[in-house]
Design an enzyme around this catalytic site. Structure first.
Site, PDB file in Angstrom:
ATOM      1  N   GLN A  22      42.060  34.636  44.050  1.00  0.00           N
ATOM      2  CA  GLN A  22      42.015  34.754  45.513  1.00  0.00           C
ATOM      3  C   GLN A  22      42.335  33.443  46.226  1.00  0.00           C
ATOM      4  OE1 GLN A  22      38.097  37.083  45.069  1.00  0.00           O
ATOM      5  NE2 GLN A  22      38.894  37.830  47.007  1.00  0.00           N
ATOM      6  N   HIS A  43      36.854  37.037  36.892  1.00  0.00           N
ATOM      7  CA  HIS A  43      36.634  37.610  38.228  1.00  0.00           C
ATOM      8  C   HIS A  43      37.801  38.558  38.539  1.00  0.00           C
ATOM      9  CE1 HIS A  43      34.789  37.049  42.423  1.00  0.00           C
ATOM     10  NE2 HIS A  43      35.783  37.917  42.591  1.00  0.00           N
ATOM     11  N   GLU A  51      31.204  41.406  39.029  1.00  0.00           N
ATOM     12  CA  GLU A  51      31.198  42.800  39.484  1.00  0.00           C
ATOM     13  C   GLU A  51      31.910  43.745  38.506  1.00  0.00           C
ATOM     14  OE1 GLU A  51      32.825  42.977  43.437  1.00  0.00           O
ATOM     15  OE2 GLU A  51      31.095  41.994  44.327  1.00  0.00           O
TER      16      GLU A  51
END
Ligand code: IFM
Length: 408
Positions: free
Chosen positions: A18, A110, A154
């Site tokens: 990101q 991630h 997550e």
């Protein structure tokens, strides 16, 4: 007034894909541009080169912790071929944190994986566990002195992404819909309804598979490092409307609880909460339209953090909690400050009930690439997409002030 204990970690989080830019060996890079409606990450925030400036801004504001991720696809760009140069790059990031008195919280994975891993079947391929554990093992070489390691970010959202990808492949013409964005609606509410519907099913078997991989990586990390090891879970802070109690239990088990249960025995569990959503007898109820709704279509619900923390504590059997993400996608930085203030007040109340919370890491340090979209801005710092100039927002100073005084 709410006060927080000495030694409480105060910080902000990012993730490699990101913010780094040009993450060219990853599955996400391969996917971007191929799907209608999906914007490319491109140079992102160029944090691959500018991480020093990012960490300086964080530390100068008074924050004491930085959560960032290693990129597996840089470290192992081809199956079995590991890059010492890339490992050294991430070691320099860790050293930069130490030099600024910042506690690094290092995430090993991630959302992104190497493209070669995706091509051979990704997480469901027979050797996925062995391959991830081998990568985690290699990563331990640069983790000397690191106190906090997250194996996976997550996994429950990764399961949703896997489902979304499958759905988009099946229905080739469908527009990209990020699982982190609730509909990209034209206002008729229909897209939101269908988006909620596809997000509500989560196969607990996928969750159990992730738990096995996490536990295997945890064993290696515990053997080779002194770090506290955990994983992070996307918390929905779901509540039942009358008649929706049974459905809530069913949905929440596959979407979350299997992952909170998987954190039992960990040194900590990362709670990641943004909003809350209701469940009725038919399933997830789309967030009702409201002027305070966020740029990802979710309701303004700072109370979701305390709700999530209570639920995580209960289902994980009292595993110590680190808030590894909490934030809001908004253009209005005053709204971000209001959100943090309310979320932290709620967090303080939950801690007052005896829940062991070790720190608060805001999502995100920077305005960054929100998985197919650039519009939702979560950052404490704005980033010019052309020049990469960083401009701290008032919210960065506000959170730094809380960090310095330990109270709101
Ligand atoms: O940007 C994401 C992050 O990568 C994972 N947790 C939720 C964030 C906001 O949607």
């Amino acid at each position: 007034m709410t006060t927080f204990p000495d030694g409480f970690l105060w910080g902000a989080s990012t993730a490699g894909h990101q913010v780094e830019g040009n993450n060219i060996n990853s599955d996400w890079w391969a996917r971007e541009g191929k799907m209608p409606g999906m914007e490319p990450s491109g140079d992102a925030c160029d944090s691959y080169h500018r991480y020093g400036e990012d960490i300086d801004l964080l530390a100068d504001a008074g924050l004491t912790s930085y959560r960032f991720s290693l990129e597996w696809s840089r470290i192992e760009p081809k199956k079995g071929q590991f890059s010492n140069a890339e490992l050294a790059h991430y070691r320099r990031m860790i050293e930069k944190c130490f030099a600024r008195g910042v506690t690094p919280v290092v995430t090993l994975q991630h959302f992104t994986t190497p493209q070669w891993f995706a091509e051979q079947g990704g997480w469901t391929s027979p050797d996925a566990l062995d391959l991830f554990v081998r990568y985690a093992d290699r990563a331990t070489a640069i983790l000397d002195g690191v106190e906090w390691v997250v194996t996976m970010n997550e996994p429950n959202m990764q399961a949703a992404i896997m489902t979304a990808m499958r759905r988009m492949q099946e229905q080739q013409s469908e527009k990209w819909q990020s699982p982190t964005v609730d509909g990209d609606g034209d206002g008729d509410g229909e897209e939101k309804k269908s988006h909620s519907k596809f997000l509500e099913y989560a196969d607990p078997e996928i969750g159990r598979m992730f738990v096995r991989i996490h536990h295997a990586a945890r064993a290696v990390l515990r053997e080779k490092t002194d770090a506290k090891v955990g994983w992070t879970v996307a918390a929905g802070a779901l509540t039942a409307l009358p008649g929706g109690e049974e459905k809530l239990r069913e949905i929440r088990y596959g979407k979350e609880d299997v992952y909170w249960e998987g954190a039992r025995g960990d040194d900590f569990v990362g709670v990641q909460a943004y909003s809350s959503q209701q469940v009725d007898a038919d399933g997830l109820v789309p967030h009702p339209p409201h002027p305070d709704n966020t740029l990802v279509g979710t309701a303004y619900r700072p109370d979701s953090l305390a709700m999530a923390v209570r639920h995580a504590w209960e289902v994980s059997g009292g595993t110590p909690i680190l808030v590894t993400e909490n934030g809001i996608a908004t253009r209005d930085d005053a709204q971000r400050i209001r959100y943090m203030e309310a979320a932290l007040a709620g967090l303080g109340e939950a801690m007052g009930e005896g829940i062991d919370v070790l720190g608060y890491l805001h999502w995100s340090l920077l305005d960054n690439y929100e998985w197919g979209h650039w519009e939702p801005t979560f950052g404490l710092i704005a980033v010019d997409r052309e020049t990469f100039a960083r401009t701290p927002k008032p919210s960065l100073g506000w959170l730094g002030g809380v960090a310095r005084t330990g109270r709101i």
